[in-house]
Scaffold this motif. Structure first.
Motif, PDB file in Angstrom:
ATOM      1  N   GLU A  22     125.408  88.386  -8.759  1.00 36.61           N
ATOM      2  CA  GLU A  22     125.045  87.308  -7.850  1.00 36.61           C
ATOM      3  C   GLU A  22     126.264  86.537  -7.358  1.00 36.61           C
ATOM      4  N   GLY A  23     127.302  86.475  -8.138  1.00 33.32           N
ATOM      5  CA  GLY A  23     128.485  85.731  -7.744  1.00 33.32           C
ATOM      6  C   GLY A  23     129.594  85.929  -8.755  1.00 33.32           C
ATOM      7  N   PRO A  24     130.718  85.266  -8.543  1.00 31.40           N
ATOM      8  CA  PRO A  24     131.875  85.471  -9.416  1.00 31.40           C
ATOM      9  C   PRO A  24     131.648  84.997 -10.850  1.00 31.40           C
ATOM     10  N   LYS A  25     130.789  84.015 -11.051  1.00 34.54           N
ATOM     11  CA  LYS A  25     130.509  83.596 -12.425  1.00 34.54           C
ATOM     12  C   LYS A  25     129.791  84.715 -13.177  1.00 34.54           C
ATOM     13  N   ASP A  26     128.851  85.363 -12.520  1.00 34.48           N
ATOM     14  CA  ASP A  26     128.114  86.479 -13.121  1.00 34.48           C
ATOM     15  C   ASP A  26     129.067  87.640 -13.412  1.00 34.48           C
ATOM     16  N   GLU A  27     129.937  87.958 -12.449  1.00 30.59           N
ATOM     17  CA  GLU A  27     130.919  89.040 -12.633  1.00 30.59           C
ATOM     18  C   GLU A  27     131.847  88.730 -13.804  1.00 30.59           C
ATOM     19  N   THR A  28     132.318  87.489 -13.856  1.00 29.82           N
ATOM     20  CA  THR A  28     133.285  87.094 -14.882  1.00 29.82           C
ATOM     21  C   THR A  28     132.642  87.044 -16.257  1.00 29.82           C
ATOM     22  N   ALA A  29     131.449  86.473 -16.359  1.00 32.96           N
ATOM     23  CA  ALA A  29     130.769  86.417 -17.657  1.00 32.96           C
ATOM     24  C   ALA A  29     130.563  87.821 -18.210  1.00 32.96           C
ATOM     25  N   ASP A  86     132.035  79.375 -22.144  1.00 32.47           N
ATOM     26  CA  ASP A  86     133.151  78.449 -22.359  1.00 32.47           C
ATOM     27  C   ASP A  86     134.341  78.836 -21.493  1.00 32.47           C
ATOM     28  N   TYR A  87     134.585  80.146 -21.379  1.00 34.42           N
ATOM     29  CA  TYR A  87     135.697  80.615 -20.549  1.00 34.42           C
ATOM     30  C   TYR A  87     135.503  80.168 -19.106  1.00 34.42           C
ATOM     31  N   ILE A  88     134.334  80.428 -18.546  1.00 35.76           N
ATOM     32  CA  ILE A  88     134.068  80.069 -17.152  1.00 35.76           C
ATOM     33  C   ILE A  88     134.180  78.564 -16.961  1.00 35.76           C
ATOM     34  N   GLU A  89     133.617  77.796 -17.884  1.00 33.80           N
ATOM     35  CA  GLU A  89     133.686  76.342 -17.775  1.00 33.80           C
ATOM     36  C   GLU A  89     135.137  75.850 -17.788  1.00 33.80           C
ATOM     37  N   SER A  90     135.982  76.473 -18.605  1.00 33.10           N
ATOM     38  CA  SER A  90     137.377  76.040 -18.686  1.00 33.10           C
ATOM     39  C   SER A  90     138.163  76.370 -17.434  1.00 33.10           C
ATOM     40  N   VAL A  91     137.718  77.375 -16.689  1.00 35.01           N
ATOM     41  CA  VAL A  91     138.439  77.800 -15.485  1.00 35.01           C
ATOM     42  C   VAL A  91     137.911  77.142 -14.231  1.00 35.01           C
ATOM     43  N   VAL A  92     136.610  77.011 -14.096  1.00 35.32           N
ATOM     44  CA  VAL A  92     136.000  76.554 -12.856  1.00 35.32           C
ATOM     45  C   VAL A  92     136.479  75.172 -12.451  1.00 35.32           C
ATOM     46  N   GLY A  93     136.691  74.301 -13.392  1.00 39.50           N
ATOM     47  CA  GLY A  93     137.118  72.937 -13.078  1.00 39.50           C
ATOM     48  C   GLY A  93     138.589  72.810 -12.725  1.00 39.50           C
ATOM     49  N   THR A  94     139.326  73.915 -12.782  1.00 39.63           N
ATOM     50  CA  THR A  94     140.749  73.863 -12.462  1.00 39.63           C
ATOM     51  C   THR A  94     141.000  74.440 -11.082  1.00 39.63           C
ATOM     52  N   ASN A  95     142.181  74.244 -10.613  1.00 38.31           N
ATOM     53  CA  ASN A  95     142.587  74.812  -9.326  1.00 38.31           C
ATOM     54  C   ASN A  95     143.559  75.954  -9.505  1.00 38.31           C
ATOM     55  N   ARG A  96     143.643  76.491 -10.703  1.00 39.50           N
ATOM     56  CA  ARG A  96     144.647  77.525 -10.953  1.00 39.50           C
ATOM     57  C   ARG A  96     144.192  78.874 -10.419  1.00 39.50           C
ATOM     58  N   ILE A  97     144.990  79.415  -9.573  1.00 35.30           N
ATOM     59  CA  ILE A  97     144.812  80.793  -9.112  1.00 35.30           C
ATOM     60  C   ILE A  97     146.171  81.394  -8.889  1.00 35.30           C
ATOM     61  N   TYR A 101     140.682  86.861 -13.451  1.00 33.14           N
ATOM     62  CA  TYR A 101     139.353  86.238 -13.431  1.00 33.14           C
ATOM     63  C   TYR A 101     139.359  84.771 -13.000  1.00 33.14           C
ATOM     64  N   PRO A 102     140.371  83.967 -13.352  1.00 35.98           N
ATOM     65  CA  PRO A 102     140.388  82.614 -12.784  1.00 35.98           C
ATOM     66  C   PRO A 102     140.443  82.637 -11.246  1.00 35.98           C
ATOM     67  N   ALA A 103     141.218  83.563 -10.695  1.00 33.41           N
ATOM     68  CA  ALA A 103     141.295  83.667  -9.230  1.00 33.41           C
ATOM     69  C   ALA A 103     139.967  84.135  -8.656  1.00 33.41           C
ATOM     70  N   LEU A 104     139.330  85.114  -9.305  1.00 37.58           N
ATOM     71  CA  LEU A 104     138.039  85.593  -8.829  1.00 37.58           C
ATOM     72  C   LEU A 104     137.010  84.462  -8.833  1.00 37.58           C
ATOM     73  N   LEU A 105     137.028  83.643  -9.873  1.00 39.58           N
ATOM     74  CA  LEU A 105     136.076  82.528  -9.948  1.00 39.58           C
ATOM     75  C   LEU A 105     136.248  81.550  -8.785  1.00 39.58           C
ATOM     76  N   GLN A 149     137.525  91.791  -0.854  1.00 39.73           N
ATOM     77  CA  GLN A 149     136.816  91.322   0.331  1.00 39.73           C
ATOM     78  C   GLN A 149     137.098  89.864   0.661  1.00 39.73           C
ATOM     79  N   HIS A 150     137.515  89.062  -0.331  1.00 38.18           N
ATOM     80  CA  HIS A 150     137.609  87.627  -0.096  1.00 38.18           C
ATOM     81  C   HIS A 150     138.988  87.009  -0.313  1.00 38.18           C
ATOM     82  N   ALA A 151     139.897  87.727  -0.903  1.00 33.36           N
ATOM     83  CA  ALA A 151     141.242  87.187  -1.143  1.00 33.36           C
ATOM     84  C   ALA A 151     142.186  87.664  -0.050  1.00 33.36           C
TER      85      ALA A 151
END
Length: 175
Positions: free
Chosen positions: A69-76, A164-175, A55-59, A130-132
């Motif tokens: 609508e997007g990866p945040k919606d899928e991940t949440a 909280d999960y999405i917020e903790s991942v989105v600001g990072t560059n970890r994939i 999920y961090p990579a998907l985000l 489709q995107h990776a």
């Protein structure tokens, strides 16, 4: 190796283990207990591996697929599903193995897990394929396999807040 194929392989194993439980005589409680314990651990290790690796990579890579609508919606949605599966798995342990209540709790866990897998296969995994790049899918597969292999005896089950999960991942560059 491709992380989306590893996810599909894990999903098939989950289906197989639920199917085994359906075919074991209810009086064979030692076998039911052993298969259920294996499945419960497998479900949590799989969910945690997705939360740490997929999920961090998907985000970071995804753009949305299916009805999302997007990866945040899928991940949440996926994190919410993982919490529901965790709760359903925990509820199974509240009942004596082989009883009607135990089987009903197993069925509830199976339904929650099956719904999640279907959504994930048609949304998050499709978006990721489709995107990776093939190289990213391979690299994540290696990490995913390593994560799961190192935790065959299980991990601590803990629900996560999707936002909280999405917020903790989105600001990072970890994939």
């Amino acid at each position: 190796m491709d992380i989306t194929q590893l996810l599909l392989d894990d999903h098939q194993e989950q289906r197989r283990l639920f199917g085994m439980i359906e075919q074991i005589d209810r009086t064979t409680t030692l076998a039911l207990t052993a298969v259920w314990d294996r499945l419960a651990k497998f479900l949590e290790v799989h969910a945690k591996a997705e939360e740490v690796i997929f999920y961090p990579a998907l985000l970071h890579i995804g753009e949305g697929a299916g009805s999302k609508e997007g990866p945040k919606d899928e991940t949440a949605d996926a994190i919410k599903d993982h919490n529901e599966i965790r709760d359903a798995v925990a509820a199974v342990f509240d009942h004596q193995v082989g009883t009607d209540a135990w089987y009903q709790a197993v069925t509830t866990a199976n339904e929650a897990n099956s719904d999640h897998m279907a959504e994930e296969e048609r949304e998050g995994m499709t978006d990721f394929r489709q995107h990776a790049s093939l190289q990213a899918r391979h690299d994540l597969a290696v990490r995913f396999a390593y994560f799961e292999a190192g935790r065959v005896t299980g991990v601590h089950a803990a629900n996560l807040d999707p936002d909280d999960y999405i917020e903790s991942v989105v600001g990072t560059n970890r994939i």
